[in-house]
Scaffold this motif. Sequence first.
Motif, mmCIF file in Angstrom:
data_model
loop_
_atom_site.group_PDB
_atom_site.id
_atom_site.type_symbol
_atom_site.label_atom_id
_atom_site.label_comp_id
_atom_site.label_asym_id
_atom_site.label_seq_id
_atom_site.Cartn_x
_atom_site.Cartn_y
_atom_site.Cartn_z
ATOM 1 N N ASP A 169 74.651 120.953 143.840
ATOM 2 C CA ASP A 169 75.785 120.156 143.363
ATOM 3 C C ASP A 169 76.415 120.764 142.114
ATOM 4 N N SER A 170 76.190 122.046 141.899
ATOM 5 C CA SER A 170 76.676 122.708 140.685
ATOM 6 C C SER A 170 78.204 122.840 140.645
ATOM 7 N N GLN A 171 78.853 122.832 141.786
ATOM 8 C CA GLN A 171 80.304 123.015 141.833
ATOM 9 C C GLN A 171 81.073 121.707 142.019
ATOM 10 N N VAL A 172 80.377 120.587 142.026
ATOM 11 C CA VAL A 172 81.010 119.294 142.305
ATOM 12 C C VAL A 172 82.083 118.960 141.272
ATOM 13 N N LEU A 173 81.771 119.097 139.998
ATOM 14 C CA LEU A 173 82.755 118.745 138.964
ATOM 15 C C LEU A 173 83.974 119.653 139.001
ATOM 16 N N GLN A 174 83.766 120.946 139.257
ATOM 17 C CA GLN A 174 84.906 121.865 139.351
ATOM 18 C C GLN A 174 85.772 121.534 140.565
ATOM 19 N N GLU A 175 85.135 121.209 141.684
ATOM 20 C CA GLU A 175 85.894 120.866 142.884
ATOM 21 C C GLU A 175 86.671 119.560 142.686
ATOM 22 N N PHE A 176 86.058 118.609 141.992
ATOM 23 C CA PHE A 176 86.742 117.349 141.730
ATOM 24 C C PHE A 176 87.941 117.562 140.802
ATOM 25 N N THR A 177 87.788 118.400 139.776
ATOM 26 C CA THR A 177 88.894 118.697 138.865
ATOM 27 C C THR A 177 90.051 119.352 139.614
ATOM 28 N N ALA A 178 89.741 120.271 140.525
ATOM 29 C CA ALA A 178 90.784 120.909 141.332
ATOM 30 C C ALA A 178 91.479 119.875 142.216
ATOM 31 N N GLU A 217 91.818 116.626 141.525
ATOM 32 C CA GLU A 217 92.693 115.843 140.644
ATOM 33 C C GLU A 217 93.980 116.591 140.338
ATOM 34 N N ASP A 218 93.863 117.903 140.064
ATOM 35 C CA ASP A 218 95.044 118.716 139.776
ATOM 36 C C ASP A 218 95.984 118.753 140.977
ATOM 37 N N GLN A 219 95.412 118.847 142.173
ATOM 38 C CA GLN A 219 96.220 118.868 143.391
ATOM 39 C C GLN A 219 96.957 117.532 143.558
ATOM 40 N N LEU A 220 96.267 116.427 143.317
ATOM 41 C CA LEU A 220 96.914 115.114 143.415
ATOM 42 C C LEU A 220 98.035 114.979 142.397
#
Length: 106
Positions: free
Chosen positions: A76-85, A87-90
């Motif tokens: 789950d190391s990339q979860v926060l980065q994927e979520f931030t991306a 949010e940016d897309q939204l």
Amino acid sequence: MKLHQQRTCIGCRTVTSKNELIRWVLKEGAPLRAVSLDQQGSASGRGTWTHGTQKCVQQAVQRRAFARAFRSAVDDSQVLQEFTAYEDQLAGNQLSGKHDESGSEI
């Protein structure tokens, strides 16, 4: 009358309507399976849910809730980065005046 399906956010442990949550699934990979955001909410297999907030996603990572929800060791190391991306897309879609679902302009 159709009832809304209820799901539990693994970050804050609040039960709410499925429409208010985002879905996470596992991607197969070696040596650990990685947690990935299911933006359409239609990927096959086991999924787990969080609110679409940084706080809930961060709590889920800190509590190791993804491993418990998927009943296995996960990356789950990339979860926060994927979520931030995500949010940016939204935010980008809202600024451009386009809807997620149809791509049509307002």
